[in-house]
Scaffold this active site. Structure first.
Site, short mmCIF file in Angstrom:
data_model
loop_
_atom_site.label_atom_id
_atom_site.label_comp_id
_atom_site.label_asym_id
_atom_site.label_seq_id
_atom_site.Cartn_x
_atom_site.Cartn_y
_atom_site.Cartn_z
N CYS A 79 4.10 -10.77 2.25
CA CYS A 79 3.38 -11.13 1.02
C CYS A 79 4.37 -11.35 -0.13
O CYS A 79 5.08 -12.35 -0.13
CB CYS A 79 2.31 -10.08 0.71
SG CYS A 79 1.09 -10.64 -0.51
N HIS A 166 -0.74 -9.98 5.73
CA HIS A 166 -0.38 -8.57 5.97
C HIS A 166 -0.56 -8.20 7.44
O HIS A 166 -1.67 -7.85 7.85
CB HIS A 166 -1.25 -7.66 5.10
CG HIS A 166 -0.90 -7.71 3.66
ND1 HIS A 166 0.13 -6.98 3.11
CD2 HIS A 166 -1.42 -8.45 2.64
CE1 HIS A 166 0.22 -7.24 1.82
NE2 HIS A 166 -0.70 -8.13 1.51
N GLU A 168 0.28 -5.57 8.83
CA GLU A 168 0.08 -4.11 8.95
C GLU A 168 -1.36 -3.68 8.73
O GLU A 168 -1.70 -2.51 8.92
CB GLU A 168 1.00 -3.38 7.95
CG GLU A 168 0.62 -3.51 6.49
CD GLU A 168 1.10 -4.78 5.78
OE1 GLU A 168 1.18 -4.75 4.54
OE2 GLU A 168 1.39 -5.78 6.46
#
EC number: 6.3.5.2
Length: 189
Positions: A79, A166, A168
């Site tokens: 990001c 993202h 994660e």
């Protein structure tokens, strides 16, 4: 022997750490203001620049790129980290067509190492206002979406990657595999 996450104040930093730990990778979160000498002393096998609120508050991330030859390890920008890498290498960052806080479908156009073995289309979690508008010289696009032409990129000669989304976050399809592929690049799996 670990992957270091430079914390740019993003809300998902601990999820990066948790995912890598779950994969069995030793991982440490450090403030982005950590001096270069201290980072070098940790002897990281890879570095991740986390997301965060502002390009003006990325601490020593840029210095790591300036002194890349002293580290010579894979780097992944997530990001804001992706935008920081683009800007550092001469790309352009600006406001996206609309702020993205949702699932977006990306198309992988070059799997490289980071998307190895993954489907060509993935739904990923985005949370950003800005995006990379113009690819830096010596970078190639790895993935795009209808709303963002540069969802993922890689330096043509160095193992430096950026992803706008993202990996994660649980909503991202195959996010764990993306981080696993990065850890493999670092020789940690």
């Amino acid at each position: 022997m670990m992957i270091v996450i430079m914390d740019n104040g993003g809300q998902y930093v601990h999820r990066i750490w948790r995912t890598l730990r779950y994969l069995g990778v030793e991982t440490k979160i450090i403030p982005n203001t950590t001096p270069l000498e201290e980072i070098k002393a940790m002897n990281p096998k890879g570095i991740i620049f986390s997301g965060g609120p502002s390009l003006e508050n990325t601490g020593n991330c840029e210095k790591v790129l300036e002194h890349y030859d002293e580290f010579n390890v894979p780097i992944l920008g997530i990001c804001l980290g992706h935008q920081l890498i683009a800007k550092f290498f001469g790309g352009k960052v600006g406001r996206g067509e609309k702020a993205e806080y949702s699932l977006v479908e990306i198309e992988i156009i070059d799997e490289d190492e980071i998307f190895k073995g993954l489907p060509k289309r993935l739904k990923v979690w985005e949370s950003h206002m800005d995006e990379v508008k113009e690819l830096p010289p010596k970078f190639k696009i790895l993935a795009r979406s209808e709303t963002c032409p540069i969802e993922a990129m890689k330096h043509e000669e160095l193992p430096i990657y950026g992803v706008q989304f993202h990996p994660e976050v649980a909503h991202t399809e195959k996010g764990e595999e993306i981080l696993r592929n990065f850890a493999k690049l670092c020789g940690e799996l």
